[in-house]
Design a protein around this motif. Structure first.
Motif, mmCIF file in Angstrom:
data_model
loop_
_atom_site.group_PDB
_atom_site.id
_atom_site.type_symbol
_atom_site.label_atom_id
_atom_site.label_comp_id
_atom_site.label_asym_id
_atom_site.label_seq_id
_atom_site.Cartn_x
_atom_site.Cartn_y
_atom_site.Cartn_z
ATOM 1 N N ALA A 32 -15.896 3.398 20.837
ATOM 2 C CA ALA A 32 -15.055 4.515 21.273
ATOM 3 C C ALA A 32 -14.064 4.092 22.348
ATOM 4 O O ALA A 32 -13.555 4.934 23.096
ATOM 5 C CB ALA A 32 -15.934 5.660 21.790
ATOM 6 N N THR A 33 -13.756 2.813 22.415
ATOM 7 C CA THR A 33 -12.883 2.282 23.470
ATOM 8 C C THR A 33 -11.550 3.010 23.517
ATOM 9 O O THR A 33 -11.012 3.274 24.604
ATOM 10 C CB THR A 33 -12.654 0.778 23.249
ATOM 11 N N ALA A 34 -10.999 3.353 22.354
ATOM 12 C CA ALA A 34 -9.654 3.945 22.306
ATOM 13 C C ALA A 34 -9.658 5.458 22.483
ATOM 14 O O ALA A 34 -8.585 6.081 22.463
ATOM 15 C CB ALA A 34 -8.988 3.592 20.977
ATOM 16 N N LEU A 35 -10.827 6.073 22.677
ATOM 17 C CA LEU A 35 -10.914 7.529 22.723
ATOM 18 C C LEU A 35 -11.015 8.033 24.154
ATOM 19 O O LEU A 35 -11.731 7.458 24.981
ATOM 20 C CB LEU A 35 -12.139 8.014 21.934
ATOM 21 N N ASP A 36 -10.318 9.125 24.440
ATOM 22 C CA ASP A 36 -10.512 9.787 25.725
ATOM 23 C C ASP A 36 -11.451 10.980 25.530
ATOM 24 O O ASP A 36 -11.957 11.224 24.429
ATOM 25 C CB ASP A 36 -9.180 10.202 26.360
ATOM 26 N N ASP A 37 -11.682 11.724 26.616
ATOM 27 C CA ASP A 37 -12.658 12.819 26.557
ATOM 28 C C ASP A 37 -12.300 13.850 25.491
ATOM 29 O O ASP A 37 -13.165 14.319 24.736
ATOM 30 C CB ASP A 37 -12.762 13.515 27.916
ATOM 31 N N SER A 38 -11.032 14.204 25.427
ATOM 32 C CA SER A 38 -10.624 15.228 24.466
ATOM 33 C C SER A 38 -10.779 14.735 23.031
ATOM 34 O O SER A 38 -11.112 15.504 22.127
ATOM 35 C CB SER A 38 -9.182 15.670 24.733
ATOM 36 N N ASP A 39 -10.543 13.433 22.812
ATOM 37 C CA ASP A 39 -10.749 12.862 21.488
ATOM 38 C C ASP A 39 -12.220 12.959 21.077
ATOM 39 O O ASP A 39 -12.536 13.343 19.948
ATOM 40 C CB ASP A 39 -10.327 11.388 21.458
ATOM 41 N N MET A 40 -13.109 12.589 21.989
ATOM 42 C CA MET A 40 -14.535 12.606 21.674
ATOM 43 C C MET A 40 -15.014 14.030 21.407
ATOM 44 O O MET A 40 -15.787 14.274 20.466
ATOM 45 C CB MET A 40 -15.327 11.939 22.796
ATOM 46 N N LEU A 41 -14.547 14.965 22.208
ATOM 47 C CA LEU A 41 -14.920 16.359 21.986
ATOM 48 C C LEU A 41 -14.407 16.843 20.633
ATOM 49 O O LEU A 41 -15.112 17.560 19.900
ATOM 50 C CB LEU A 41 -14.377 17.238 23.107
ATOM 51 N N ALA A 42 -13.195 16.434 20.269
ATOM 52 C CA ALA A 42 -12.624 16.842 18.984
ATOM 53 C C ALA A 42 -13.431 16.282 17.817
ATOM 54 O O ALA A 42 -13.671 16.976 16.816
ATOM 55 C CB ALA A 42 -11.171 16.397 18.891
ATOM 56 N N VAL A 43 -13.859 15.028 17.924
ATOM 57 C CA VAL A 43 -14.681 14.429 16.868
ATOM 58 C C VAL A 43 -15.997 15.183 16.746
ATOM 59 O O VAL A 43 -16.448 15.516 15.641
ATOM 60 C CB VAL A 43 -14.929 12.930 17.151
ATOM 61 N N ALA A 44 -16.645 15.454 17.887
ATOM 62 C CA ALA A 44 -17.923 16.162 17.866
ATOM 63 C C ALA A 44 -17.774 17.559 17.271
ATOM 64 O O ALA A 44 -18.627 18.027 16.504
ATOM 65 C CB ALA A 44 -18.499 16.239 19.274
ATOM 66 N N ARG A 68 -25.862 -6.614 24.010
ATOM 67 C CA ARG A 68 -26.638 -5.506 23.457
ATOM 68 C C ARG A 68 -26.716 -4.348 24.453
ATOM 69 O O ARG A 68 -27.658 -3.560 24.440
ATOM 70 C CB ARG A 68 -28.041 -5.979 23.055
ATOM 71 N N THR A 69 -25.711 -4.265 25.296
ATOM 72 C CA THR A 69 -25.624 -3.201 26.295
ATOM 73 C C THR A 69 -24.383 -2.365 26.010
ATOM 74 O O THR A 69 -23.298 -2.911 25.757
ATOM 75 C CB THR A 69 -25.540 -3.795 27.720
ATOM 76 N N TYR A 70 -24.549 -1.050 26.072
ATOM 77 C CA TYR A 70 -23.460 -0.136 25.711
ATOM 78 C C TYR A 70 -23.377 1.007 26.714
ATOM 79 O O TYR A 70 -24.403 1.508 27.202
ATOM 80 C CB TYR A 70 -23.696 0.456 24.308
ATOM 81 N N ASN A 71 -22.152 1.384 27.019
ATOM 82 C CA ASN A 71 -21.932 2.658 27.696
ATOM 83 C C ASN A 71 -21.999 3.750 26.631
ATOM 84 O O ASN A 71 -21.357 3.640 25.580
ATOM 85 C CB ASN A 71 -20.579 2.674 28.400
ATOM 86 N N ALA A 72 -22.789 4.781 26.884
ATOM 87 C CA ALA A 72 -23.007 5.830 25.891
ATOM 88 C C ALA A 72 -22.645 7.185 26.477
ATOM 89 O O ALA A 72 -23.068 7.526 27.584
ATOM 90 C CB ALA A 72 -24.459 5.830 25.437
ATOM 91 N N ARG A 73 -21.861 7.932 25.711
ATOM 92 C CA ARG A 73 -21.550 9.310 26.081
ATOM 93 C C ARG A 73 -21.882 10.208 24.896
ATOM 94 O O ARG A 73 -21.845 9.770 23.742
ATOM 95 C CB ARG A 73 -20.089 9.438 26.495
ATOM 96 N N TYR A 74 -22.198 11.459 25.215
ATOM 97 C CA TYR A 74 -22.701 12.385 24.205
ATOM 98 C C TYR A 74 -21.947 13.713 24.296
ATOM 99 O O TYR A 74 -21.831 14.284 25.382
ATOM 100 C CB TYR A 74 -24.193 12.648 24.421
ATOM 101 N N PHE A 75 -21.469 14.183 23.146
ATOM 102 C CA PHE A 75 -20.729 15.436 23.110
ATOM 103 C C PHE A 75 -21.329 16.349 22.053
ATOM 104 O O PHE A 75 -21.624 15.920 20.923
ATOM 105 C CB PHE A 75 -19.255 15.191 22.778
ATOM 106 N N SER A 76 -21.507 17.623 22.431
ATOM 107 C CA SER A 76 -21.786 18.683 21.470
ATOM 108 C C SER A 76 -20.437 19.207 20.986
ATOM 109 O O SER A 76 -19.380 18.778 21.468
ATOM 110 C CB SER A 76 -22.584 19.797 22.149
ATOM 111 N N PRO A 77 -20.432 20.163 20.043
ATOM 112 C CA PRO A 77 -19.144 20.726 19.625
ATOM 113 C C PRO A 77 -18.385 21.457 20.729
ATOM 114 O O PRO A 77 -17.184 21.700 20.586
ATOM 115 C CB PRO A 77 -19.553 21.699 18.503
#
Length: 291
Positions: A32-44, A68-77
């Motif tokens: 998700a490197t190229a995505l900002d917050d609004s992009d991630m929310l839109a996908v969710a 094997r380490t990742y930054n993880a963010r989670y979005f509901s709709p």
């Protein structure tokens, strides 16, 4: 999506089941490197699952897990959540299919979450270790409002399980039904419960019924995420593990089985492991790709 941003590759997996029609589905974006917050929310929101996971590779290699380490963010709709167990399981299964089983580290907004992935025959199983949990009391007025929104009489609660707010990455109000029939009868006031949950910063309501000493049935209303009910909830399972340990309802060393999703036609199975002397809670389950 952001102007000129590439469309992300979204893969779909279900967690806490070894069949695609069970457990809790999640979308996963492995880069998700190229995505900002609004992009991630839109996908969710477009996916419509209770949550989706968005990963970016982390160069730090936390816990010695370089690569094997990742930054993880989670979005509901409707909003971002600090941690999501089932989307963590889904993401870990997706990664295991690409880079192999083994140890992973997810750096989340709730803290660092170690993840172990094992291949057992034809099934991939994931075990996540929660951040350090804690338990809070709930004000009488807030409990009264929660029960009113659920349309649950106080007399229908199991007196052995005091209502509390439990945290193991996200906040959940734990309420125990005295009977399986009470748990099965869930028709709540969506807007009223959503308003209370926003005020108390709750992610779900963890509704439980105890079948045996170590077997529970659970349901999780999730109106703050724009979803009536979450089919299988790893973060709430971790919080519940901390809760039952806090009140001595299970041994210090215990393995609990949580059945969730049966009332939705998406049965899932979550394993909660408690270890004496270790405050963190382990939650395990299978996962598989949704075809």
């Amino acid at each position: 999506m952001t102007t000129n941003a590439p469309q992300p590759e979204v893969v779909r997996y279900t967690a806490f089941s070894d069949t695609p029609d069970g457990g809790n589905p999640a979308g996963v974006v492995l880069d998700a490197t190229a995505l900002d917050d609004s992009d991630m929310l839109a996908v969710a929101a477009e996916l419509g699952y209770s949550e989706s996971a968005f990963l970016t590779p982390s160069p730090e290699g936390l816990g010695g897990q370089e690569g094997r380490t990742y930054n993880a963010r989670y979005f509901s709709p409707k909003a971002e959540v600090p941690f999501c167990g089932h989307a963590t399981v889904a993401a870990a299964v997706a990664l295991a299919e690409r880079i192999g089983p083994g140890e992973l580290v997810f750096s989340t907004r709730a803290g660092v979450v170690p993840v172990e992935v094992a291949q057992e025959g034809g099934t991939i199983r994931v075990t996540l270790t929660s951040v350090e949990p804690h338990i809070e009391e709930i004000a009488d007025a807030d409990l009264t409002e929660a029960l009113a929104a659920l349309d649950w009489p106080a007399a229908d609660l199991d007196p052995a399980f005091p209502p509390r707010i439990a945290f193991a990455g996200a906040r959940h109000l734990v309420l125990a039904a005295a009977t399986r029939a009470r748990l099965a009868d869930l028709a709540y006031d969506f807007a009223r419960l959503e308003a209370l949950m926003h005020r108390l910063d709750l992610t779900t309501i963890q509704l439980v019924w105890r079948e045996t000493a170590t077997v529970f049935h659970v349901r999780d209303p999730f109106p703050v995420g724009g979803v009536v009910e979450d089919p299988a909830t790893g973060a709430a399972a971790a919080a519940f593990g901390a809760y039952v340990r806090e009140f001595g309802l299970v041994p210090e060393d215990a393995e609990l089985t949580l059945h969730q999703g049966e009332d939705l036609g998406r049965p899932g199975r979550l394993t909660v492991t408690l270890r004496a002397g270790d405050p963190r809670v382990r939650v395990s389950g299978a996962g598989t790709r949704i075809s």
